[in-house]
Design a protein around this motif. Sequence first.
Motif, PDB file in Angstrom:
ATOM      1  N   SER A  69       6.053 -30.917  -2.690  1.00  0.00           N
ATOM      2  CA  SER A  69       5.800 -32.616  -2.657  1.00  0.00           C
ATOM      3  C   SER A  69       4.567 -32.850  -3.215  1.00  0.00           C
ATOM      4  O   SER A  69       4.367 -34.080  -3.607  1.00  0.00           O
ATOM      5  CB  SER A  69       5.920 -32.970  -1.218  1.00  0.00           C
ATOM      6  OG  SER A  69       4.685 -32.342  -0.389  1.00  0.00           O
TER       7      SER A  69
ATOM      8  N   ARG B 253       1.714 -33.614  -1.747  1.00  0.00           N
ATOM      9  CA  ARG B 253       1.088 -34.517  -0.894  1.00  0.00           C
ATOM     10  C   ARG B 253      -0.169 -33.738  -0.453  1.00  0.00           C
ATOM     11  O   ARG B 253      -0.234 -32.706   0.041  1.00  0.00           O
ATOM     12  CB  ARG B 253       1.979 -34.823   0.323  1.00  0.00           C
ATOM     13  CG  ARG B 253       3.342 -35.462   0.032  1.00  0.00           C
ATOM     14  CD  ARG B 253       4.019 -35.774   1.576  1.00  0.00           C
ATOM     15  NE  ARG B 253       4.496 -34.288   2.028  1.00  0.00           N
ATOM     16  CZ  ARG B 253       3.760 -34.059   3.270  1.00  0.00           C
ATOM     17  NH1 ARG B 253       3.221 -34.994   3.965  1.00  0.00           N
ATOM     18  NH2 ARG B 253       4.142 -32.999   3.630  1.00  0.00           N
TER      19      ARG B 253
ATOM     20  N   PRO C  41      -6.930 -30.183   0.686  1.00  0.00           N
ATOM     21  CA  PRO C  41      -5.695 -29.142   0.353  1.00  0.00           C
ATOM     22  C   PRO C  41      -4.827 -29.969   0.147  1.00  0.00           C
ATOM     23  O   PRO C  41      -4.437 -31.401   0.552  1.00  0.00           O
ATOM     24  CB  PRO C  41      -5.803 -28.302   1.602  1.00  0.00           C
ATOM     25  CG  PRO C  41      -6.732 -29.085   2.658  1.00  0.00           C
ATOM     26  CD  PRO C  41      -7.650 -30.009   1.954  1.00  0.00           C
ATOM     27  N   PHE C  42      -3.496 -29.378  -0.528  1.00  0.00           N
ATOM     28  CA  PHE C  42      -1.979 -30.114  -0.624  1.00  0.00           C
ATOM     29  C   PHE C  42      -1.305 -29.237  -0.383  1.00  0.00           C
ATOM     30  O   PHE C  42      -1.329 -28.191  -0.140  1.00  0.00           O
ATOM     31  CB  PHE C  42      -2.108 -30.812  -2.083  1.00  0.00           C
ATOM     32  CG  PHE C  42      -1.956 -29.814  -3.149  1.00  0.00           C
ATOM     33  CD1 PHE C  42      -0.679 -29.164  -3.435  1.00  0.00           C
ATOM     34  CD2 PHE C  42      -2.989 -29.144  -3.828  1.00  0.00           C
ATOM     35  CE1 PHE C  42      -0.462 -28.304  -4.448  1.00  0.00           C
ATOM     36  CE2 PHE C  42      -2.765 -28.408  -4.800  1.00  0.00           C
ATOM     37  CZ  PHE C  42      -1.570 -27.861  -5.228  1.00  0.00           C
ATOM     38  N   HIS C  43       0.097 -29.765   0.418  1.00  0.00           N
ATOM     39  CA  HIS C  43       1.118 -29.079   0.763  1.00  0.00           C
ATOM     40  C   HIS C  43       1.766 -28.413  -0.298  1.00  0.00           C
ATOM     41  O   HIS C  43       2.086 -28.969  -1.653  1.00  0.00           O
ATOM     42  CB  HIS C  43       1.942 -30.019   1.136  1.00  0.00           C
ATOM     43  CG  HIS C  43       1.472 -30.586   2.673  1.00  0.00           C
ATOM     44  ND1 HIS C  43       1.362 -29.779   3.828  1.00  0.00           N
ATOM     45  CD2 HIS C  43       1.075 -31.483   2.885  1.00  0.00           C
ATOM     46  CE1 HIS C  43       1.009 -30.540   4.841  1.00  0.00           C
ATOM     47  NE2 HIS C  43       0.871 -31.636   4.256  1.00  0.00           N
ATOM     48  N   MET C  44       2.022 -26.900  -0.325  1.00  0.00           N
ATOM     49  CA  MET C  44       2.448 -26.159  -1.356  1.00  0.00           C
ATOM     50  C   MET C  44       3.988 -25.962  -1.205  1.00  0.00           C
ATOM     51  O   MET C  44       4.568 -25.290  -1.949  1.00  0.00           O
ATOM     52  CB  MET C  44       2.029 -24.710  -1.289  1.00  0.00           C
ATOM     53  CG  MET C  44       0.402 -24.905  -1.271  1.00  0.00           C
ATOM     54  SD  MET C  44      -0.140 -25.373  -2.600  1.00  0.00           S
ATOM     55  CE  MET C  44       0.044 -23.918  -3.689  1.00  0.00           C
ATOM     56  N   ASP C  45       4.544 -27.323  -0.935  1.00  0.00           N
ATOM     57  CA  ASP C  45       6.104 -27.420  -0.549  1.00  0.00           C
ATOM     58  C   ASP C  45       6.818 -27.888  -1.767  1.00  0.00           C
ATOM     59  O   ASP C  45       7.973 -28.250  -1.773  1.00  0.00           O
ATOM     60  CB  ASP C  45       6.469 -28.069   0.666  1.00  0.00           C
ATOM     61  CG  ASP C  45       5.968 -29.239   0.782  1.00  0.00           C
ATOM     62  OD1 ASP C  45       5.292 -29.968  -0.173  1.00  0.00           O
ATOM     63  OD2 ASP C  45       6.235 -30.080   2.133  1.00  0.00           O
TER      64      ASP C  45
ATOM     65  N   ALA D 118      -2.715 -32.968   2.213  1.00  0.00           N
ATOM     66  CA  ALA D 118      -2.919 -32.441   3.541  1.00  0.00           C
ATOM     67  C   ALA D 118      -3.877 -33.208   4.232  1.00  0.00           C
ATOM     68  O   ALA D 118      -4.855 -32.530   4.806  1.00  0.00           O
ATOM     69  CB  ALA D 118      -2.722 -31.071   3.708  1.00  0.00           C
TER      70      ALA D 118
ATOM     71  N   GLU E 117      -3.868 -34.591   7.151  1.00  0.00           N
ATOM     72  CA  GLU E 117      -3.791 -34.389   8.754  1.00  0.00           C
ATOM     73  C   GLU E 117      -4.241 -33.494   9.369  1.00  0.00           C
ATOM     74  O   GLU E 117      -4.409 -33.277  10.481  1.00  0.00           O
ATOM     75  CB  GLU E 117      -2.243 -34.326   8.922  1.00  0.00           C
ATOM     76  CG  GLU E 117      -1.620 -33.034   8.498  1.00  0.00           C
ATOM     77  CD  GLU E 117      -1.024 -32.934   7.107  1.00  0.00           C
ATOM     78  OE1 GLU E 117      -0.923 -31.820   6.536  1.00  0.00           O
ATOM     79  OE2 GLU E 117      -1.435 -33.710   6.459  1.00  0.00           O
ATOM     80  N   LEU E 118      -5.015 -32.381   8.356  1.00  0.00           N
ATOM     81  CA  LEU E 118      -5.918 -31.300   8.895  1.00  0.00           C
ATOM     82  C   LEU E 118      -7.263 -31.685   9.387  1.00  0.00           C
ATOM     83  O   LEU E 118      -7.867 -32.702   8.904  1.00  0.00           O
ATOM     84  CB  LEU E 118      -5.760 -30.238   7.782  1.00  0.00           C
ATOM     85  CG  LEU E 118      -4.688 -29.829   7.018  1.00  0.00           C
ATOM     86  CD1 LEU E 118      -4.868 -28.863   5.841  1.00  0.00           C
ATOM     87  CD2 LEU E 118      -3.910 -29.121   8.144  1.00  0.00           C
TER      88      LEU E 118
ATOM     89  N   VAL F 233      -3.885 -29.818  13.918  1.00  0.00           N
ATOM     90  CA  VAL F 233      -3.235 -30.953  12.851  1.00  0.00           C
ATOM     91  C   VAL F 233      -3.241 -32.254  13.670  1.00  0.00           C
ATOM     92  O   VAL F 233      -2.816 -32.301  14.953  1.00  0.00           O
ATOM     93  CB  VAL F 233      -1.725 -30.405  12.542  1.00  0.00           C
ATOM     94  CG1 VAL F 233      -1.164 -31.585  11.717  1.00  0.00           C
ATOM     95  CG2 VAL F 233      -2.034 -28.984  11.810  1.00  0.00           C
TER      96      VAL F 233
END
Length: 144
Positions: free
Chosen positions: A130, A132, A124-128, A134, A136-137, A143
Amino acid sequence: MSTSEILAVLTEQHDAIAAGDAERAIATYAPEPVVYNLAPPLVQTVTDDDASGLAEWIASFTAPPKLAHHDPVVHVDGDLAFVHTLTSMSGDKGGEFTLWFRSTIGLRRVDGHWRVVHQHESVPFHMDGSFRAAVELEPGGQVR
């Protein structure tokens, strides 16, 4: 039982990779599988007579990586099956790591043996904005 036979195929693939044996891992695939794994390109080519791409990837680690599934769910209908699971990969590439990602594996019974016809892995990737990964999950929403 088909479920145990199917999970045995996935275990065999992981055991082969952990042993550094790309040809043995490739033997779990049916002819001309569709593979969407973590590394580019978008679609991987896997053939019985060329395990060199997988061998190069395995060799890029200090020691072959170890993969494991977390609570796989198996669905079987006749000669077709699919598995969805979270998968961990641990290894050392200039530093030890464990990465969790999503996996869906499609299998077909060919000549009485289950073989992988489709494999899809994703992080998965950060939906912010960026974009990036994810990484760290962990399962259960933890996390690192």
